[in-house]
Structures are given as structure tokens and as C-alpha cells.
Design an enzyme around this catalytic site. Structure first.
Site, mmCIF file in Angstrom:
data_model
loop_
_atom_site.group_PDB
_atom_site.id
_atom_site.type_symbol
_atom_site.label_atom_id
_atom_site.label_comp_id
_atom_site.label_asym_id
_atom_site.label_seq_id
_atom_site.Cartn_x
_atom_site.Cartn_y
_atom_site.Cartn_z
ATOM 1 N N HIS A 1 0.841 -1.198 0.000
ATOM 2 C CA HIS A 1 0.000 0.000 0.000
ATOM 3 C C HIS A 1 0.874 1.246 0.000
ATOM 4 C CE1 HIS A 1 0.576 1.144 4.322
ATOM 5 N NE2 HIS A 1 0.903 -0.133 4.422
ATOM 6 N N HIS B 1 0.875 5.780 -1.534
ATOM 7 C CA HIS B 1 0.280 6.842 -2.353
ATOM 8 C C HIS B 1 0.971 6.902 -3.719
ATOM 9 C CE1 HIS B 1 -2.101 8.020 1.016
ATOM 10 N NE2 HIS B 1 -1.104 8.538 1.714
#
Length: 324
Positions: free
Chosen positions: A108, A110
Site C-alpha cells: 500500500h 500513495h
């Protein structure tokens, strides 16, 4: 200077950890190929859009990883840049696909969508994501930069000390609340092409829609996060077994709340909604919401106000040739 030293130190630790893991598997001579069951040869990538309840959802993955026996890895990019250099794209694809000791893996971070097929990968990772009403996401991000949240309350934020409300910012035509700042969910789904980051690009919107339908396993919405988790548990129990119950019982601990957030007035919302950028981001959000609701409608039934996952609704028959 301290932050530069700290990030360099973090990177050094991360490199050391990778080397340690590699050495652990080569200490007895040439490394043997790790054979994985098909069920374990799975990687999920959650390329989180900022301020969409992504930390709340990721915390569930962390809470379940030991019990469900998978690895969670945070992709930490310099200055939170969502676009990777070409050489980093190659490194990342190689890590994700060949780092067998980290499979099954849940990555995970951005970062914007990356098409693994371009790199000749046979088995692509499973992409998932969550998006949010564009104005609500921007308001949350605006106050987050100024006041932080209840997750890491002591951390100094980039715009700390600026007490201007979101309404005041919009009225003054400030850059932090300009319509251009709404342009984020579309490029995150569009990917690493130049045109994805051209604010207001109709091509980027269509590509984001295409990727959402064709490249993402499931995309939820912040406003209906529990249903998103329930569908993931039903479809991918290898990772998400127990997630729904965990979310329901630990809602307060999983939900991260931005501090000092003041809801915008109708006038502020109306002003932002006049922009073409809002119209496009909202079109993408509505498209994602409709798709999510379609998937949910075909996966659950409702009884006494509660949703229940449907049992298997297909079977095989007329199987030939008949076995003796």
C-alpha cells in the site's frame, strides 16, 4: 536538514532489512527457488488516494496479517510523489513479482496506477482502491495539512499555524483550495502517463474509468467502507477473513479523524461545483459509486436492514465424458 537525514536513515534501514532477508535465504549456498501454492502466489496493491479513509482500511490489513499469514508492505515514496521514475517502476515491478518471501503480499502507498503488463509480467497483481466525494476529500486534506489528525497528533504538519478556514480560503481564491487541487482521484487511477496529470484532461478521465473497470478488482467508496470490507472478505478470504467483524467492533480505533475540520458552507460548495475540474472529478466519483453499488447488489441480500453475503449461486452439470 533533520528531515533529510531522517529519510536517508529510513531508506538505509529499509535496504538493510531487504539484504537481511535475501541473506537469510542464501546463507546455505545458492538460493533454492521458493515454490508457492497458487493460493499464496498473490499480491494485492492498494494505491491509496490521500484522505479517503485509507489509513483506517490499511490498519485492518495490519491487524489481520499475522493471523491470516500474509505480509504488509508500505511503499514510501520520496515527498509522497505518486509518479515513479521509469527505473523505479522497473525495480518496483521486479520486487512485487519476484520477492517470493513476501508473498502473499499486501502493498500500500500513495502511488498512481502502474500497468504491470507493460513490463512483460505474466501474473499481474490485484489492484484495489477506495475513493471519496471530491469536495469532502479536499476539505479533509486542507484541514489535515493544518491540524493533523488523531492518529499521530504530535506530528508537525506542513501548513501548521495557518488558521484560515476552508470557506475563507475559497472566498479569497487561495491556492490550497483551488479547483485544481480537486484533480487527484482521476490521475491516481489514470496512471503514469503525462496526460493523466494534465488538469482537466477528458482523456485522463476516460482512461481512469477504463482502468477502474478493467484493472481494478474492487473499488469502494469512503462513505460505504464497511460494505467494501465485507465484499473483500467474501471474495478474497485469504487476506480479509475476519475483516468485517474487526471493522465493526473496532470502528473507533480504525477510523482516523482529521482535527479541527469545519464543514464548508453551501456557498463554498456551489462555487467549487461551478468548475469543470469538479464536474469531471465528480463524474468519476459517481461512475465509481455506481459500479460499486452494482457489484454489491449482485453479491448480497438484505434482511431486516442487515446485509448478508450470497452463497455460491452456480454449479456444474452435464460433465462429459462420464467417468467409469
Amino acid at each position: 536538514t533533520l528531515s533529510i537525514l531522517f529519510s536517508s536513515f529510513e531508506r538505509a534501514i529499509a535496504r538493510h532489512e531487504v539484504r537481511e532477508i535475501e541473506q537469510r535465504h542464501t546463507v546455505d549456498g545458492p538460493r533454492q527457488d521458493v515454490t508457492l501454492d497458487e493460493e499464496d502466489d498473490v499480491v494485492i496493491i492498494y494505491n491509496r488516494v490521500p484522505k479517503t479513509a485509507s489509513t483506517s482500511f490499511t490498519n485492518i490489513a495490519y491487524d489481520l496479517c499475522a493471523k491470516n499469514k500474509y505480509h504488509v508492505l508500505h511503499i514510501n515514496t520520496t515527498k509522497n510523489n505518486p509518479v515513479m521514475s521509469l527505473q523505479d517502476q522497473v525495480r518496483f515491478v521486479k520486487n512485487v513479482t519476484s520477492w517470493k518471501e513476501m508473498k502473499p503480499g499486501f502493498y500500500h502507498g500513495h502511488i498512481s496506477y502502474l500497468d504491470f503488463a507493460k513490463f512483460g509480467v505474466k501474473k499481474k497483481p490485484i489492484y484495489i482502491n477506495v475513493i471519496r466525494d471530491p469536495i469532502e476529500r479536499l476539505v479533509s486534506y486542507y484541514y489535515f495539512l493544518r491540524f493533523g489528525d488523531d492518529y499521530r497528533p504530535g506530528l508537525r504538519r506542513r501548513k501548521q499555524g495557518d488558521k484560515k478556514t476552508f470557506d475563507e480560503c475559497v472566498a479569497a481564491g487561495g491556492s490550497d483550495c483551488a479547483p485544481e487541487k480537486l484533480w487527484l482521484q482521476i490521475p491516481f487511477f489514470c496512471g503514469h502517463s503525462s496526460e493523466c496529470w494534465n488538469v482537466g484532461s477528458r482523456w485522463a478521465l476516460e482512461q481512469a474509468k477504463y482502468n477502474l473497470i478493467n484493472e481494478y478488482f474492487l473499488v469502494g467508496v469512503t462513505e460505504e467502507l464497511e460494505d467494501f470490507i465485507m465484499l473483500l472478505e467474501a471474495a478474497l478470504p485469504r487476506f480479509f477473513r475476519g475483516a468485517t467483524e474487526l471493522y465493526r467492533t473496532g470502528k473507533k480505533s480504525h477510523l482516523r479523524k482529521t482535527t479541527e475540520k469545519k464543514l464548508p458552507t453551501k456557498e463554498t460548495i456551489a462555487k467549487l461545483q461551478q468548475s469543470e475540474i469538479w464536474k469531471m472529478e465528480n463524474e468519476f466519483y459517481e461512475f465509481a459509486l455506481e459500479q460499486f453499488q452494482f457489484v454489491r447488489a449482485h453479491a448480497v441480500r438484505e434482511k431486516d436492514g442487515e446485509l448478508y453475503i450470497l452463497a455460491q449461486n452456480f454449479f456444474y452439470e452435464k460433465i462429459y465424458p462420464k467417468s467409469n
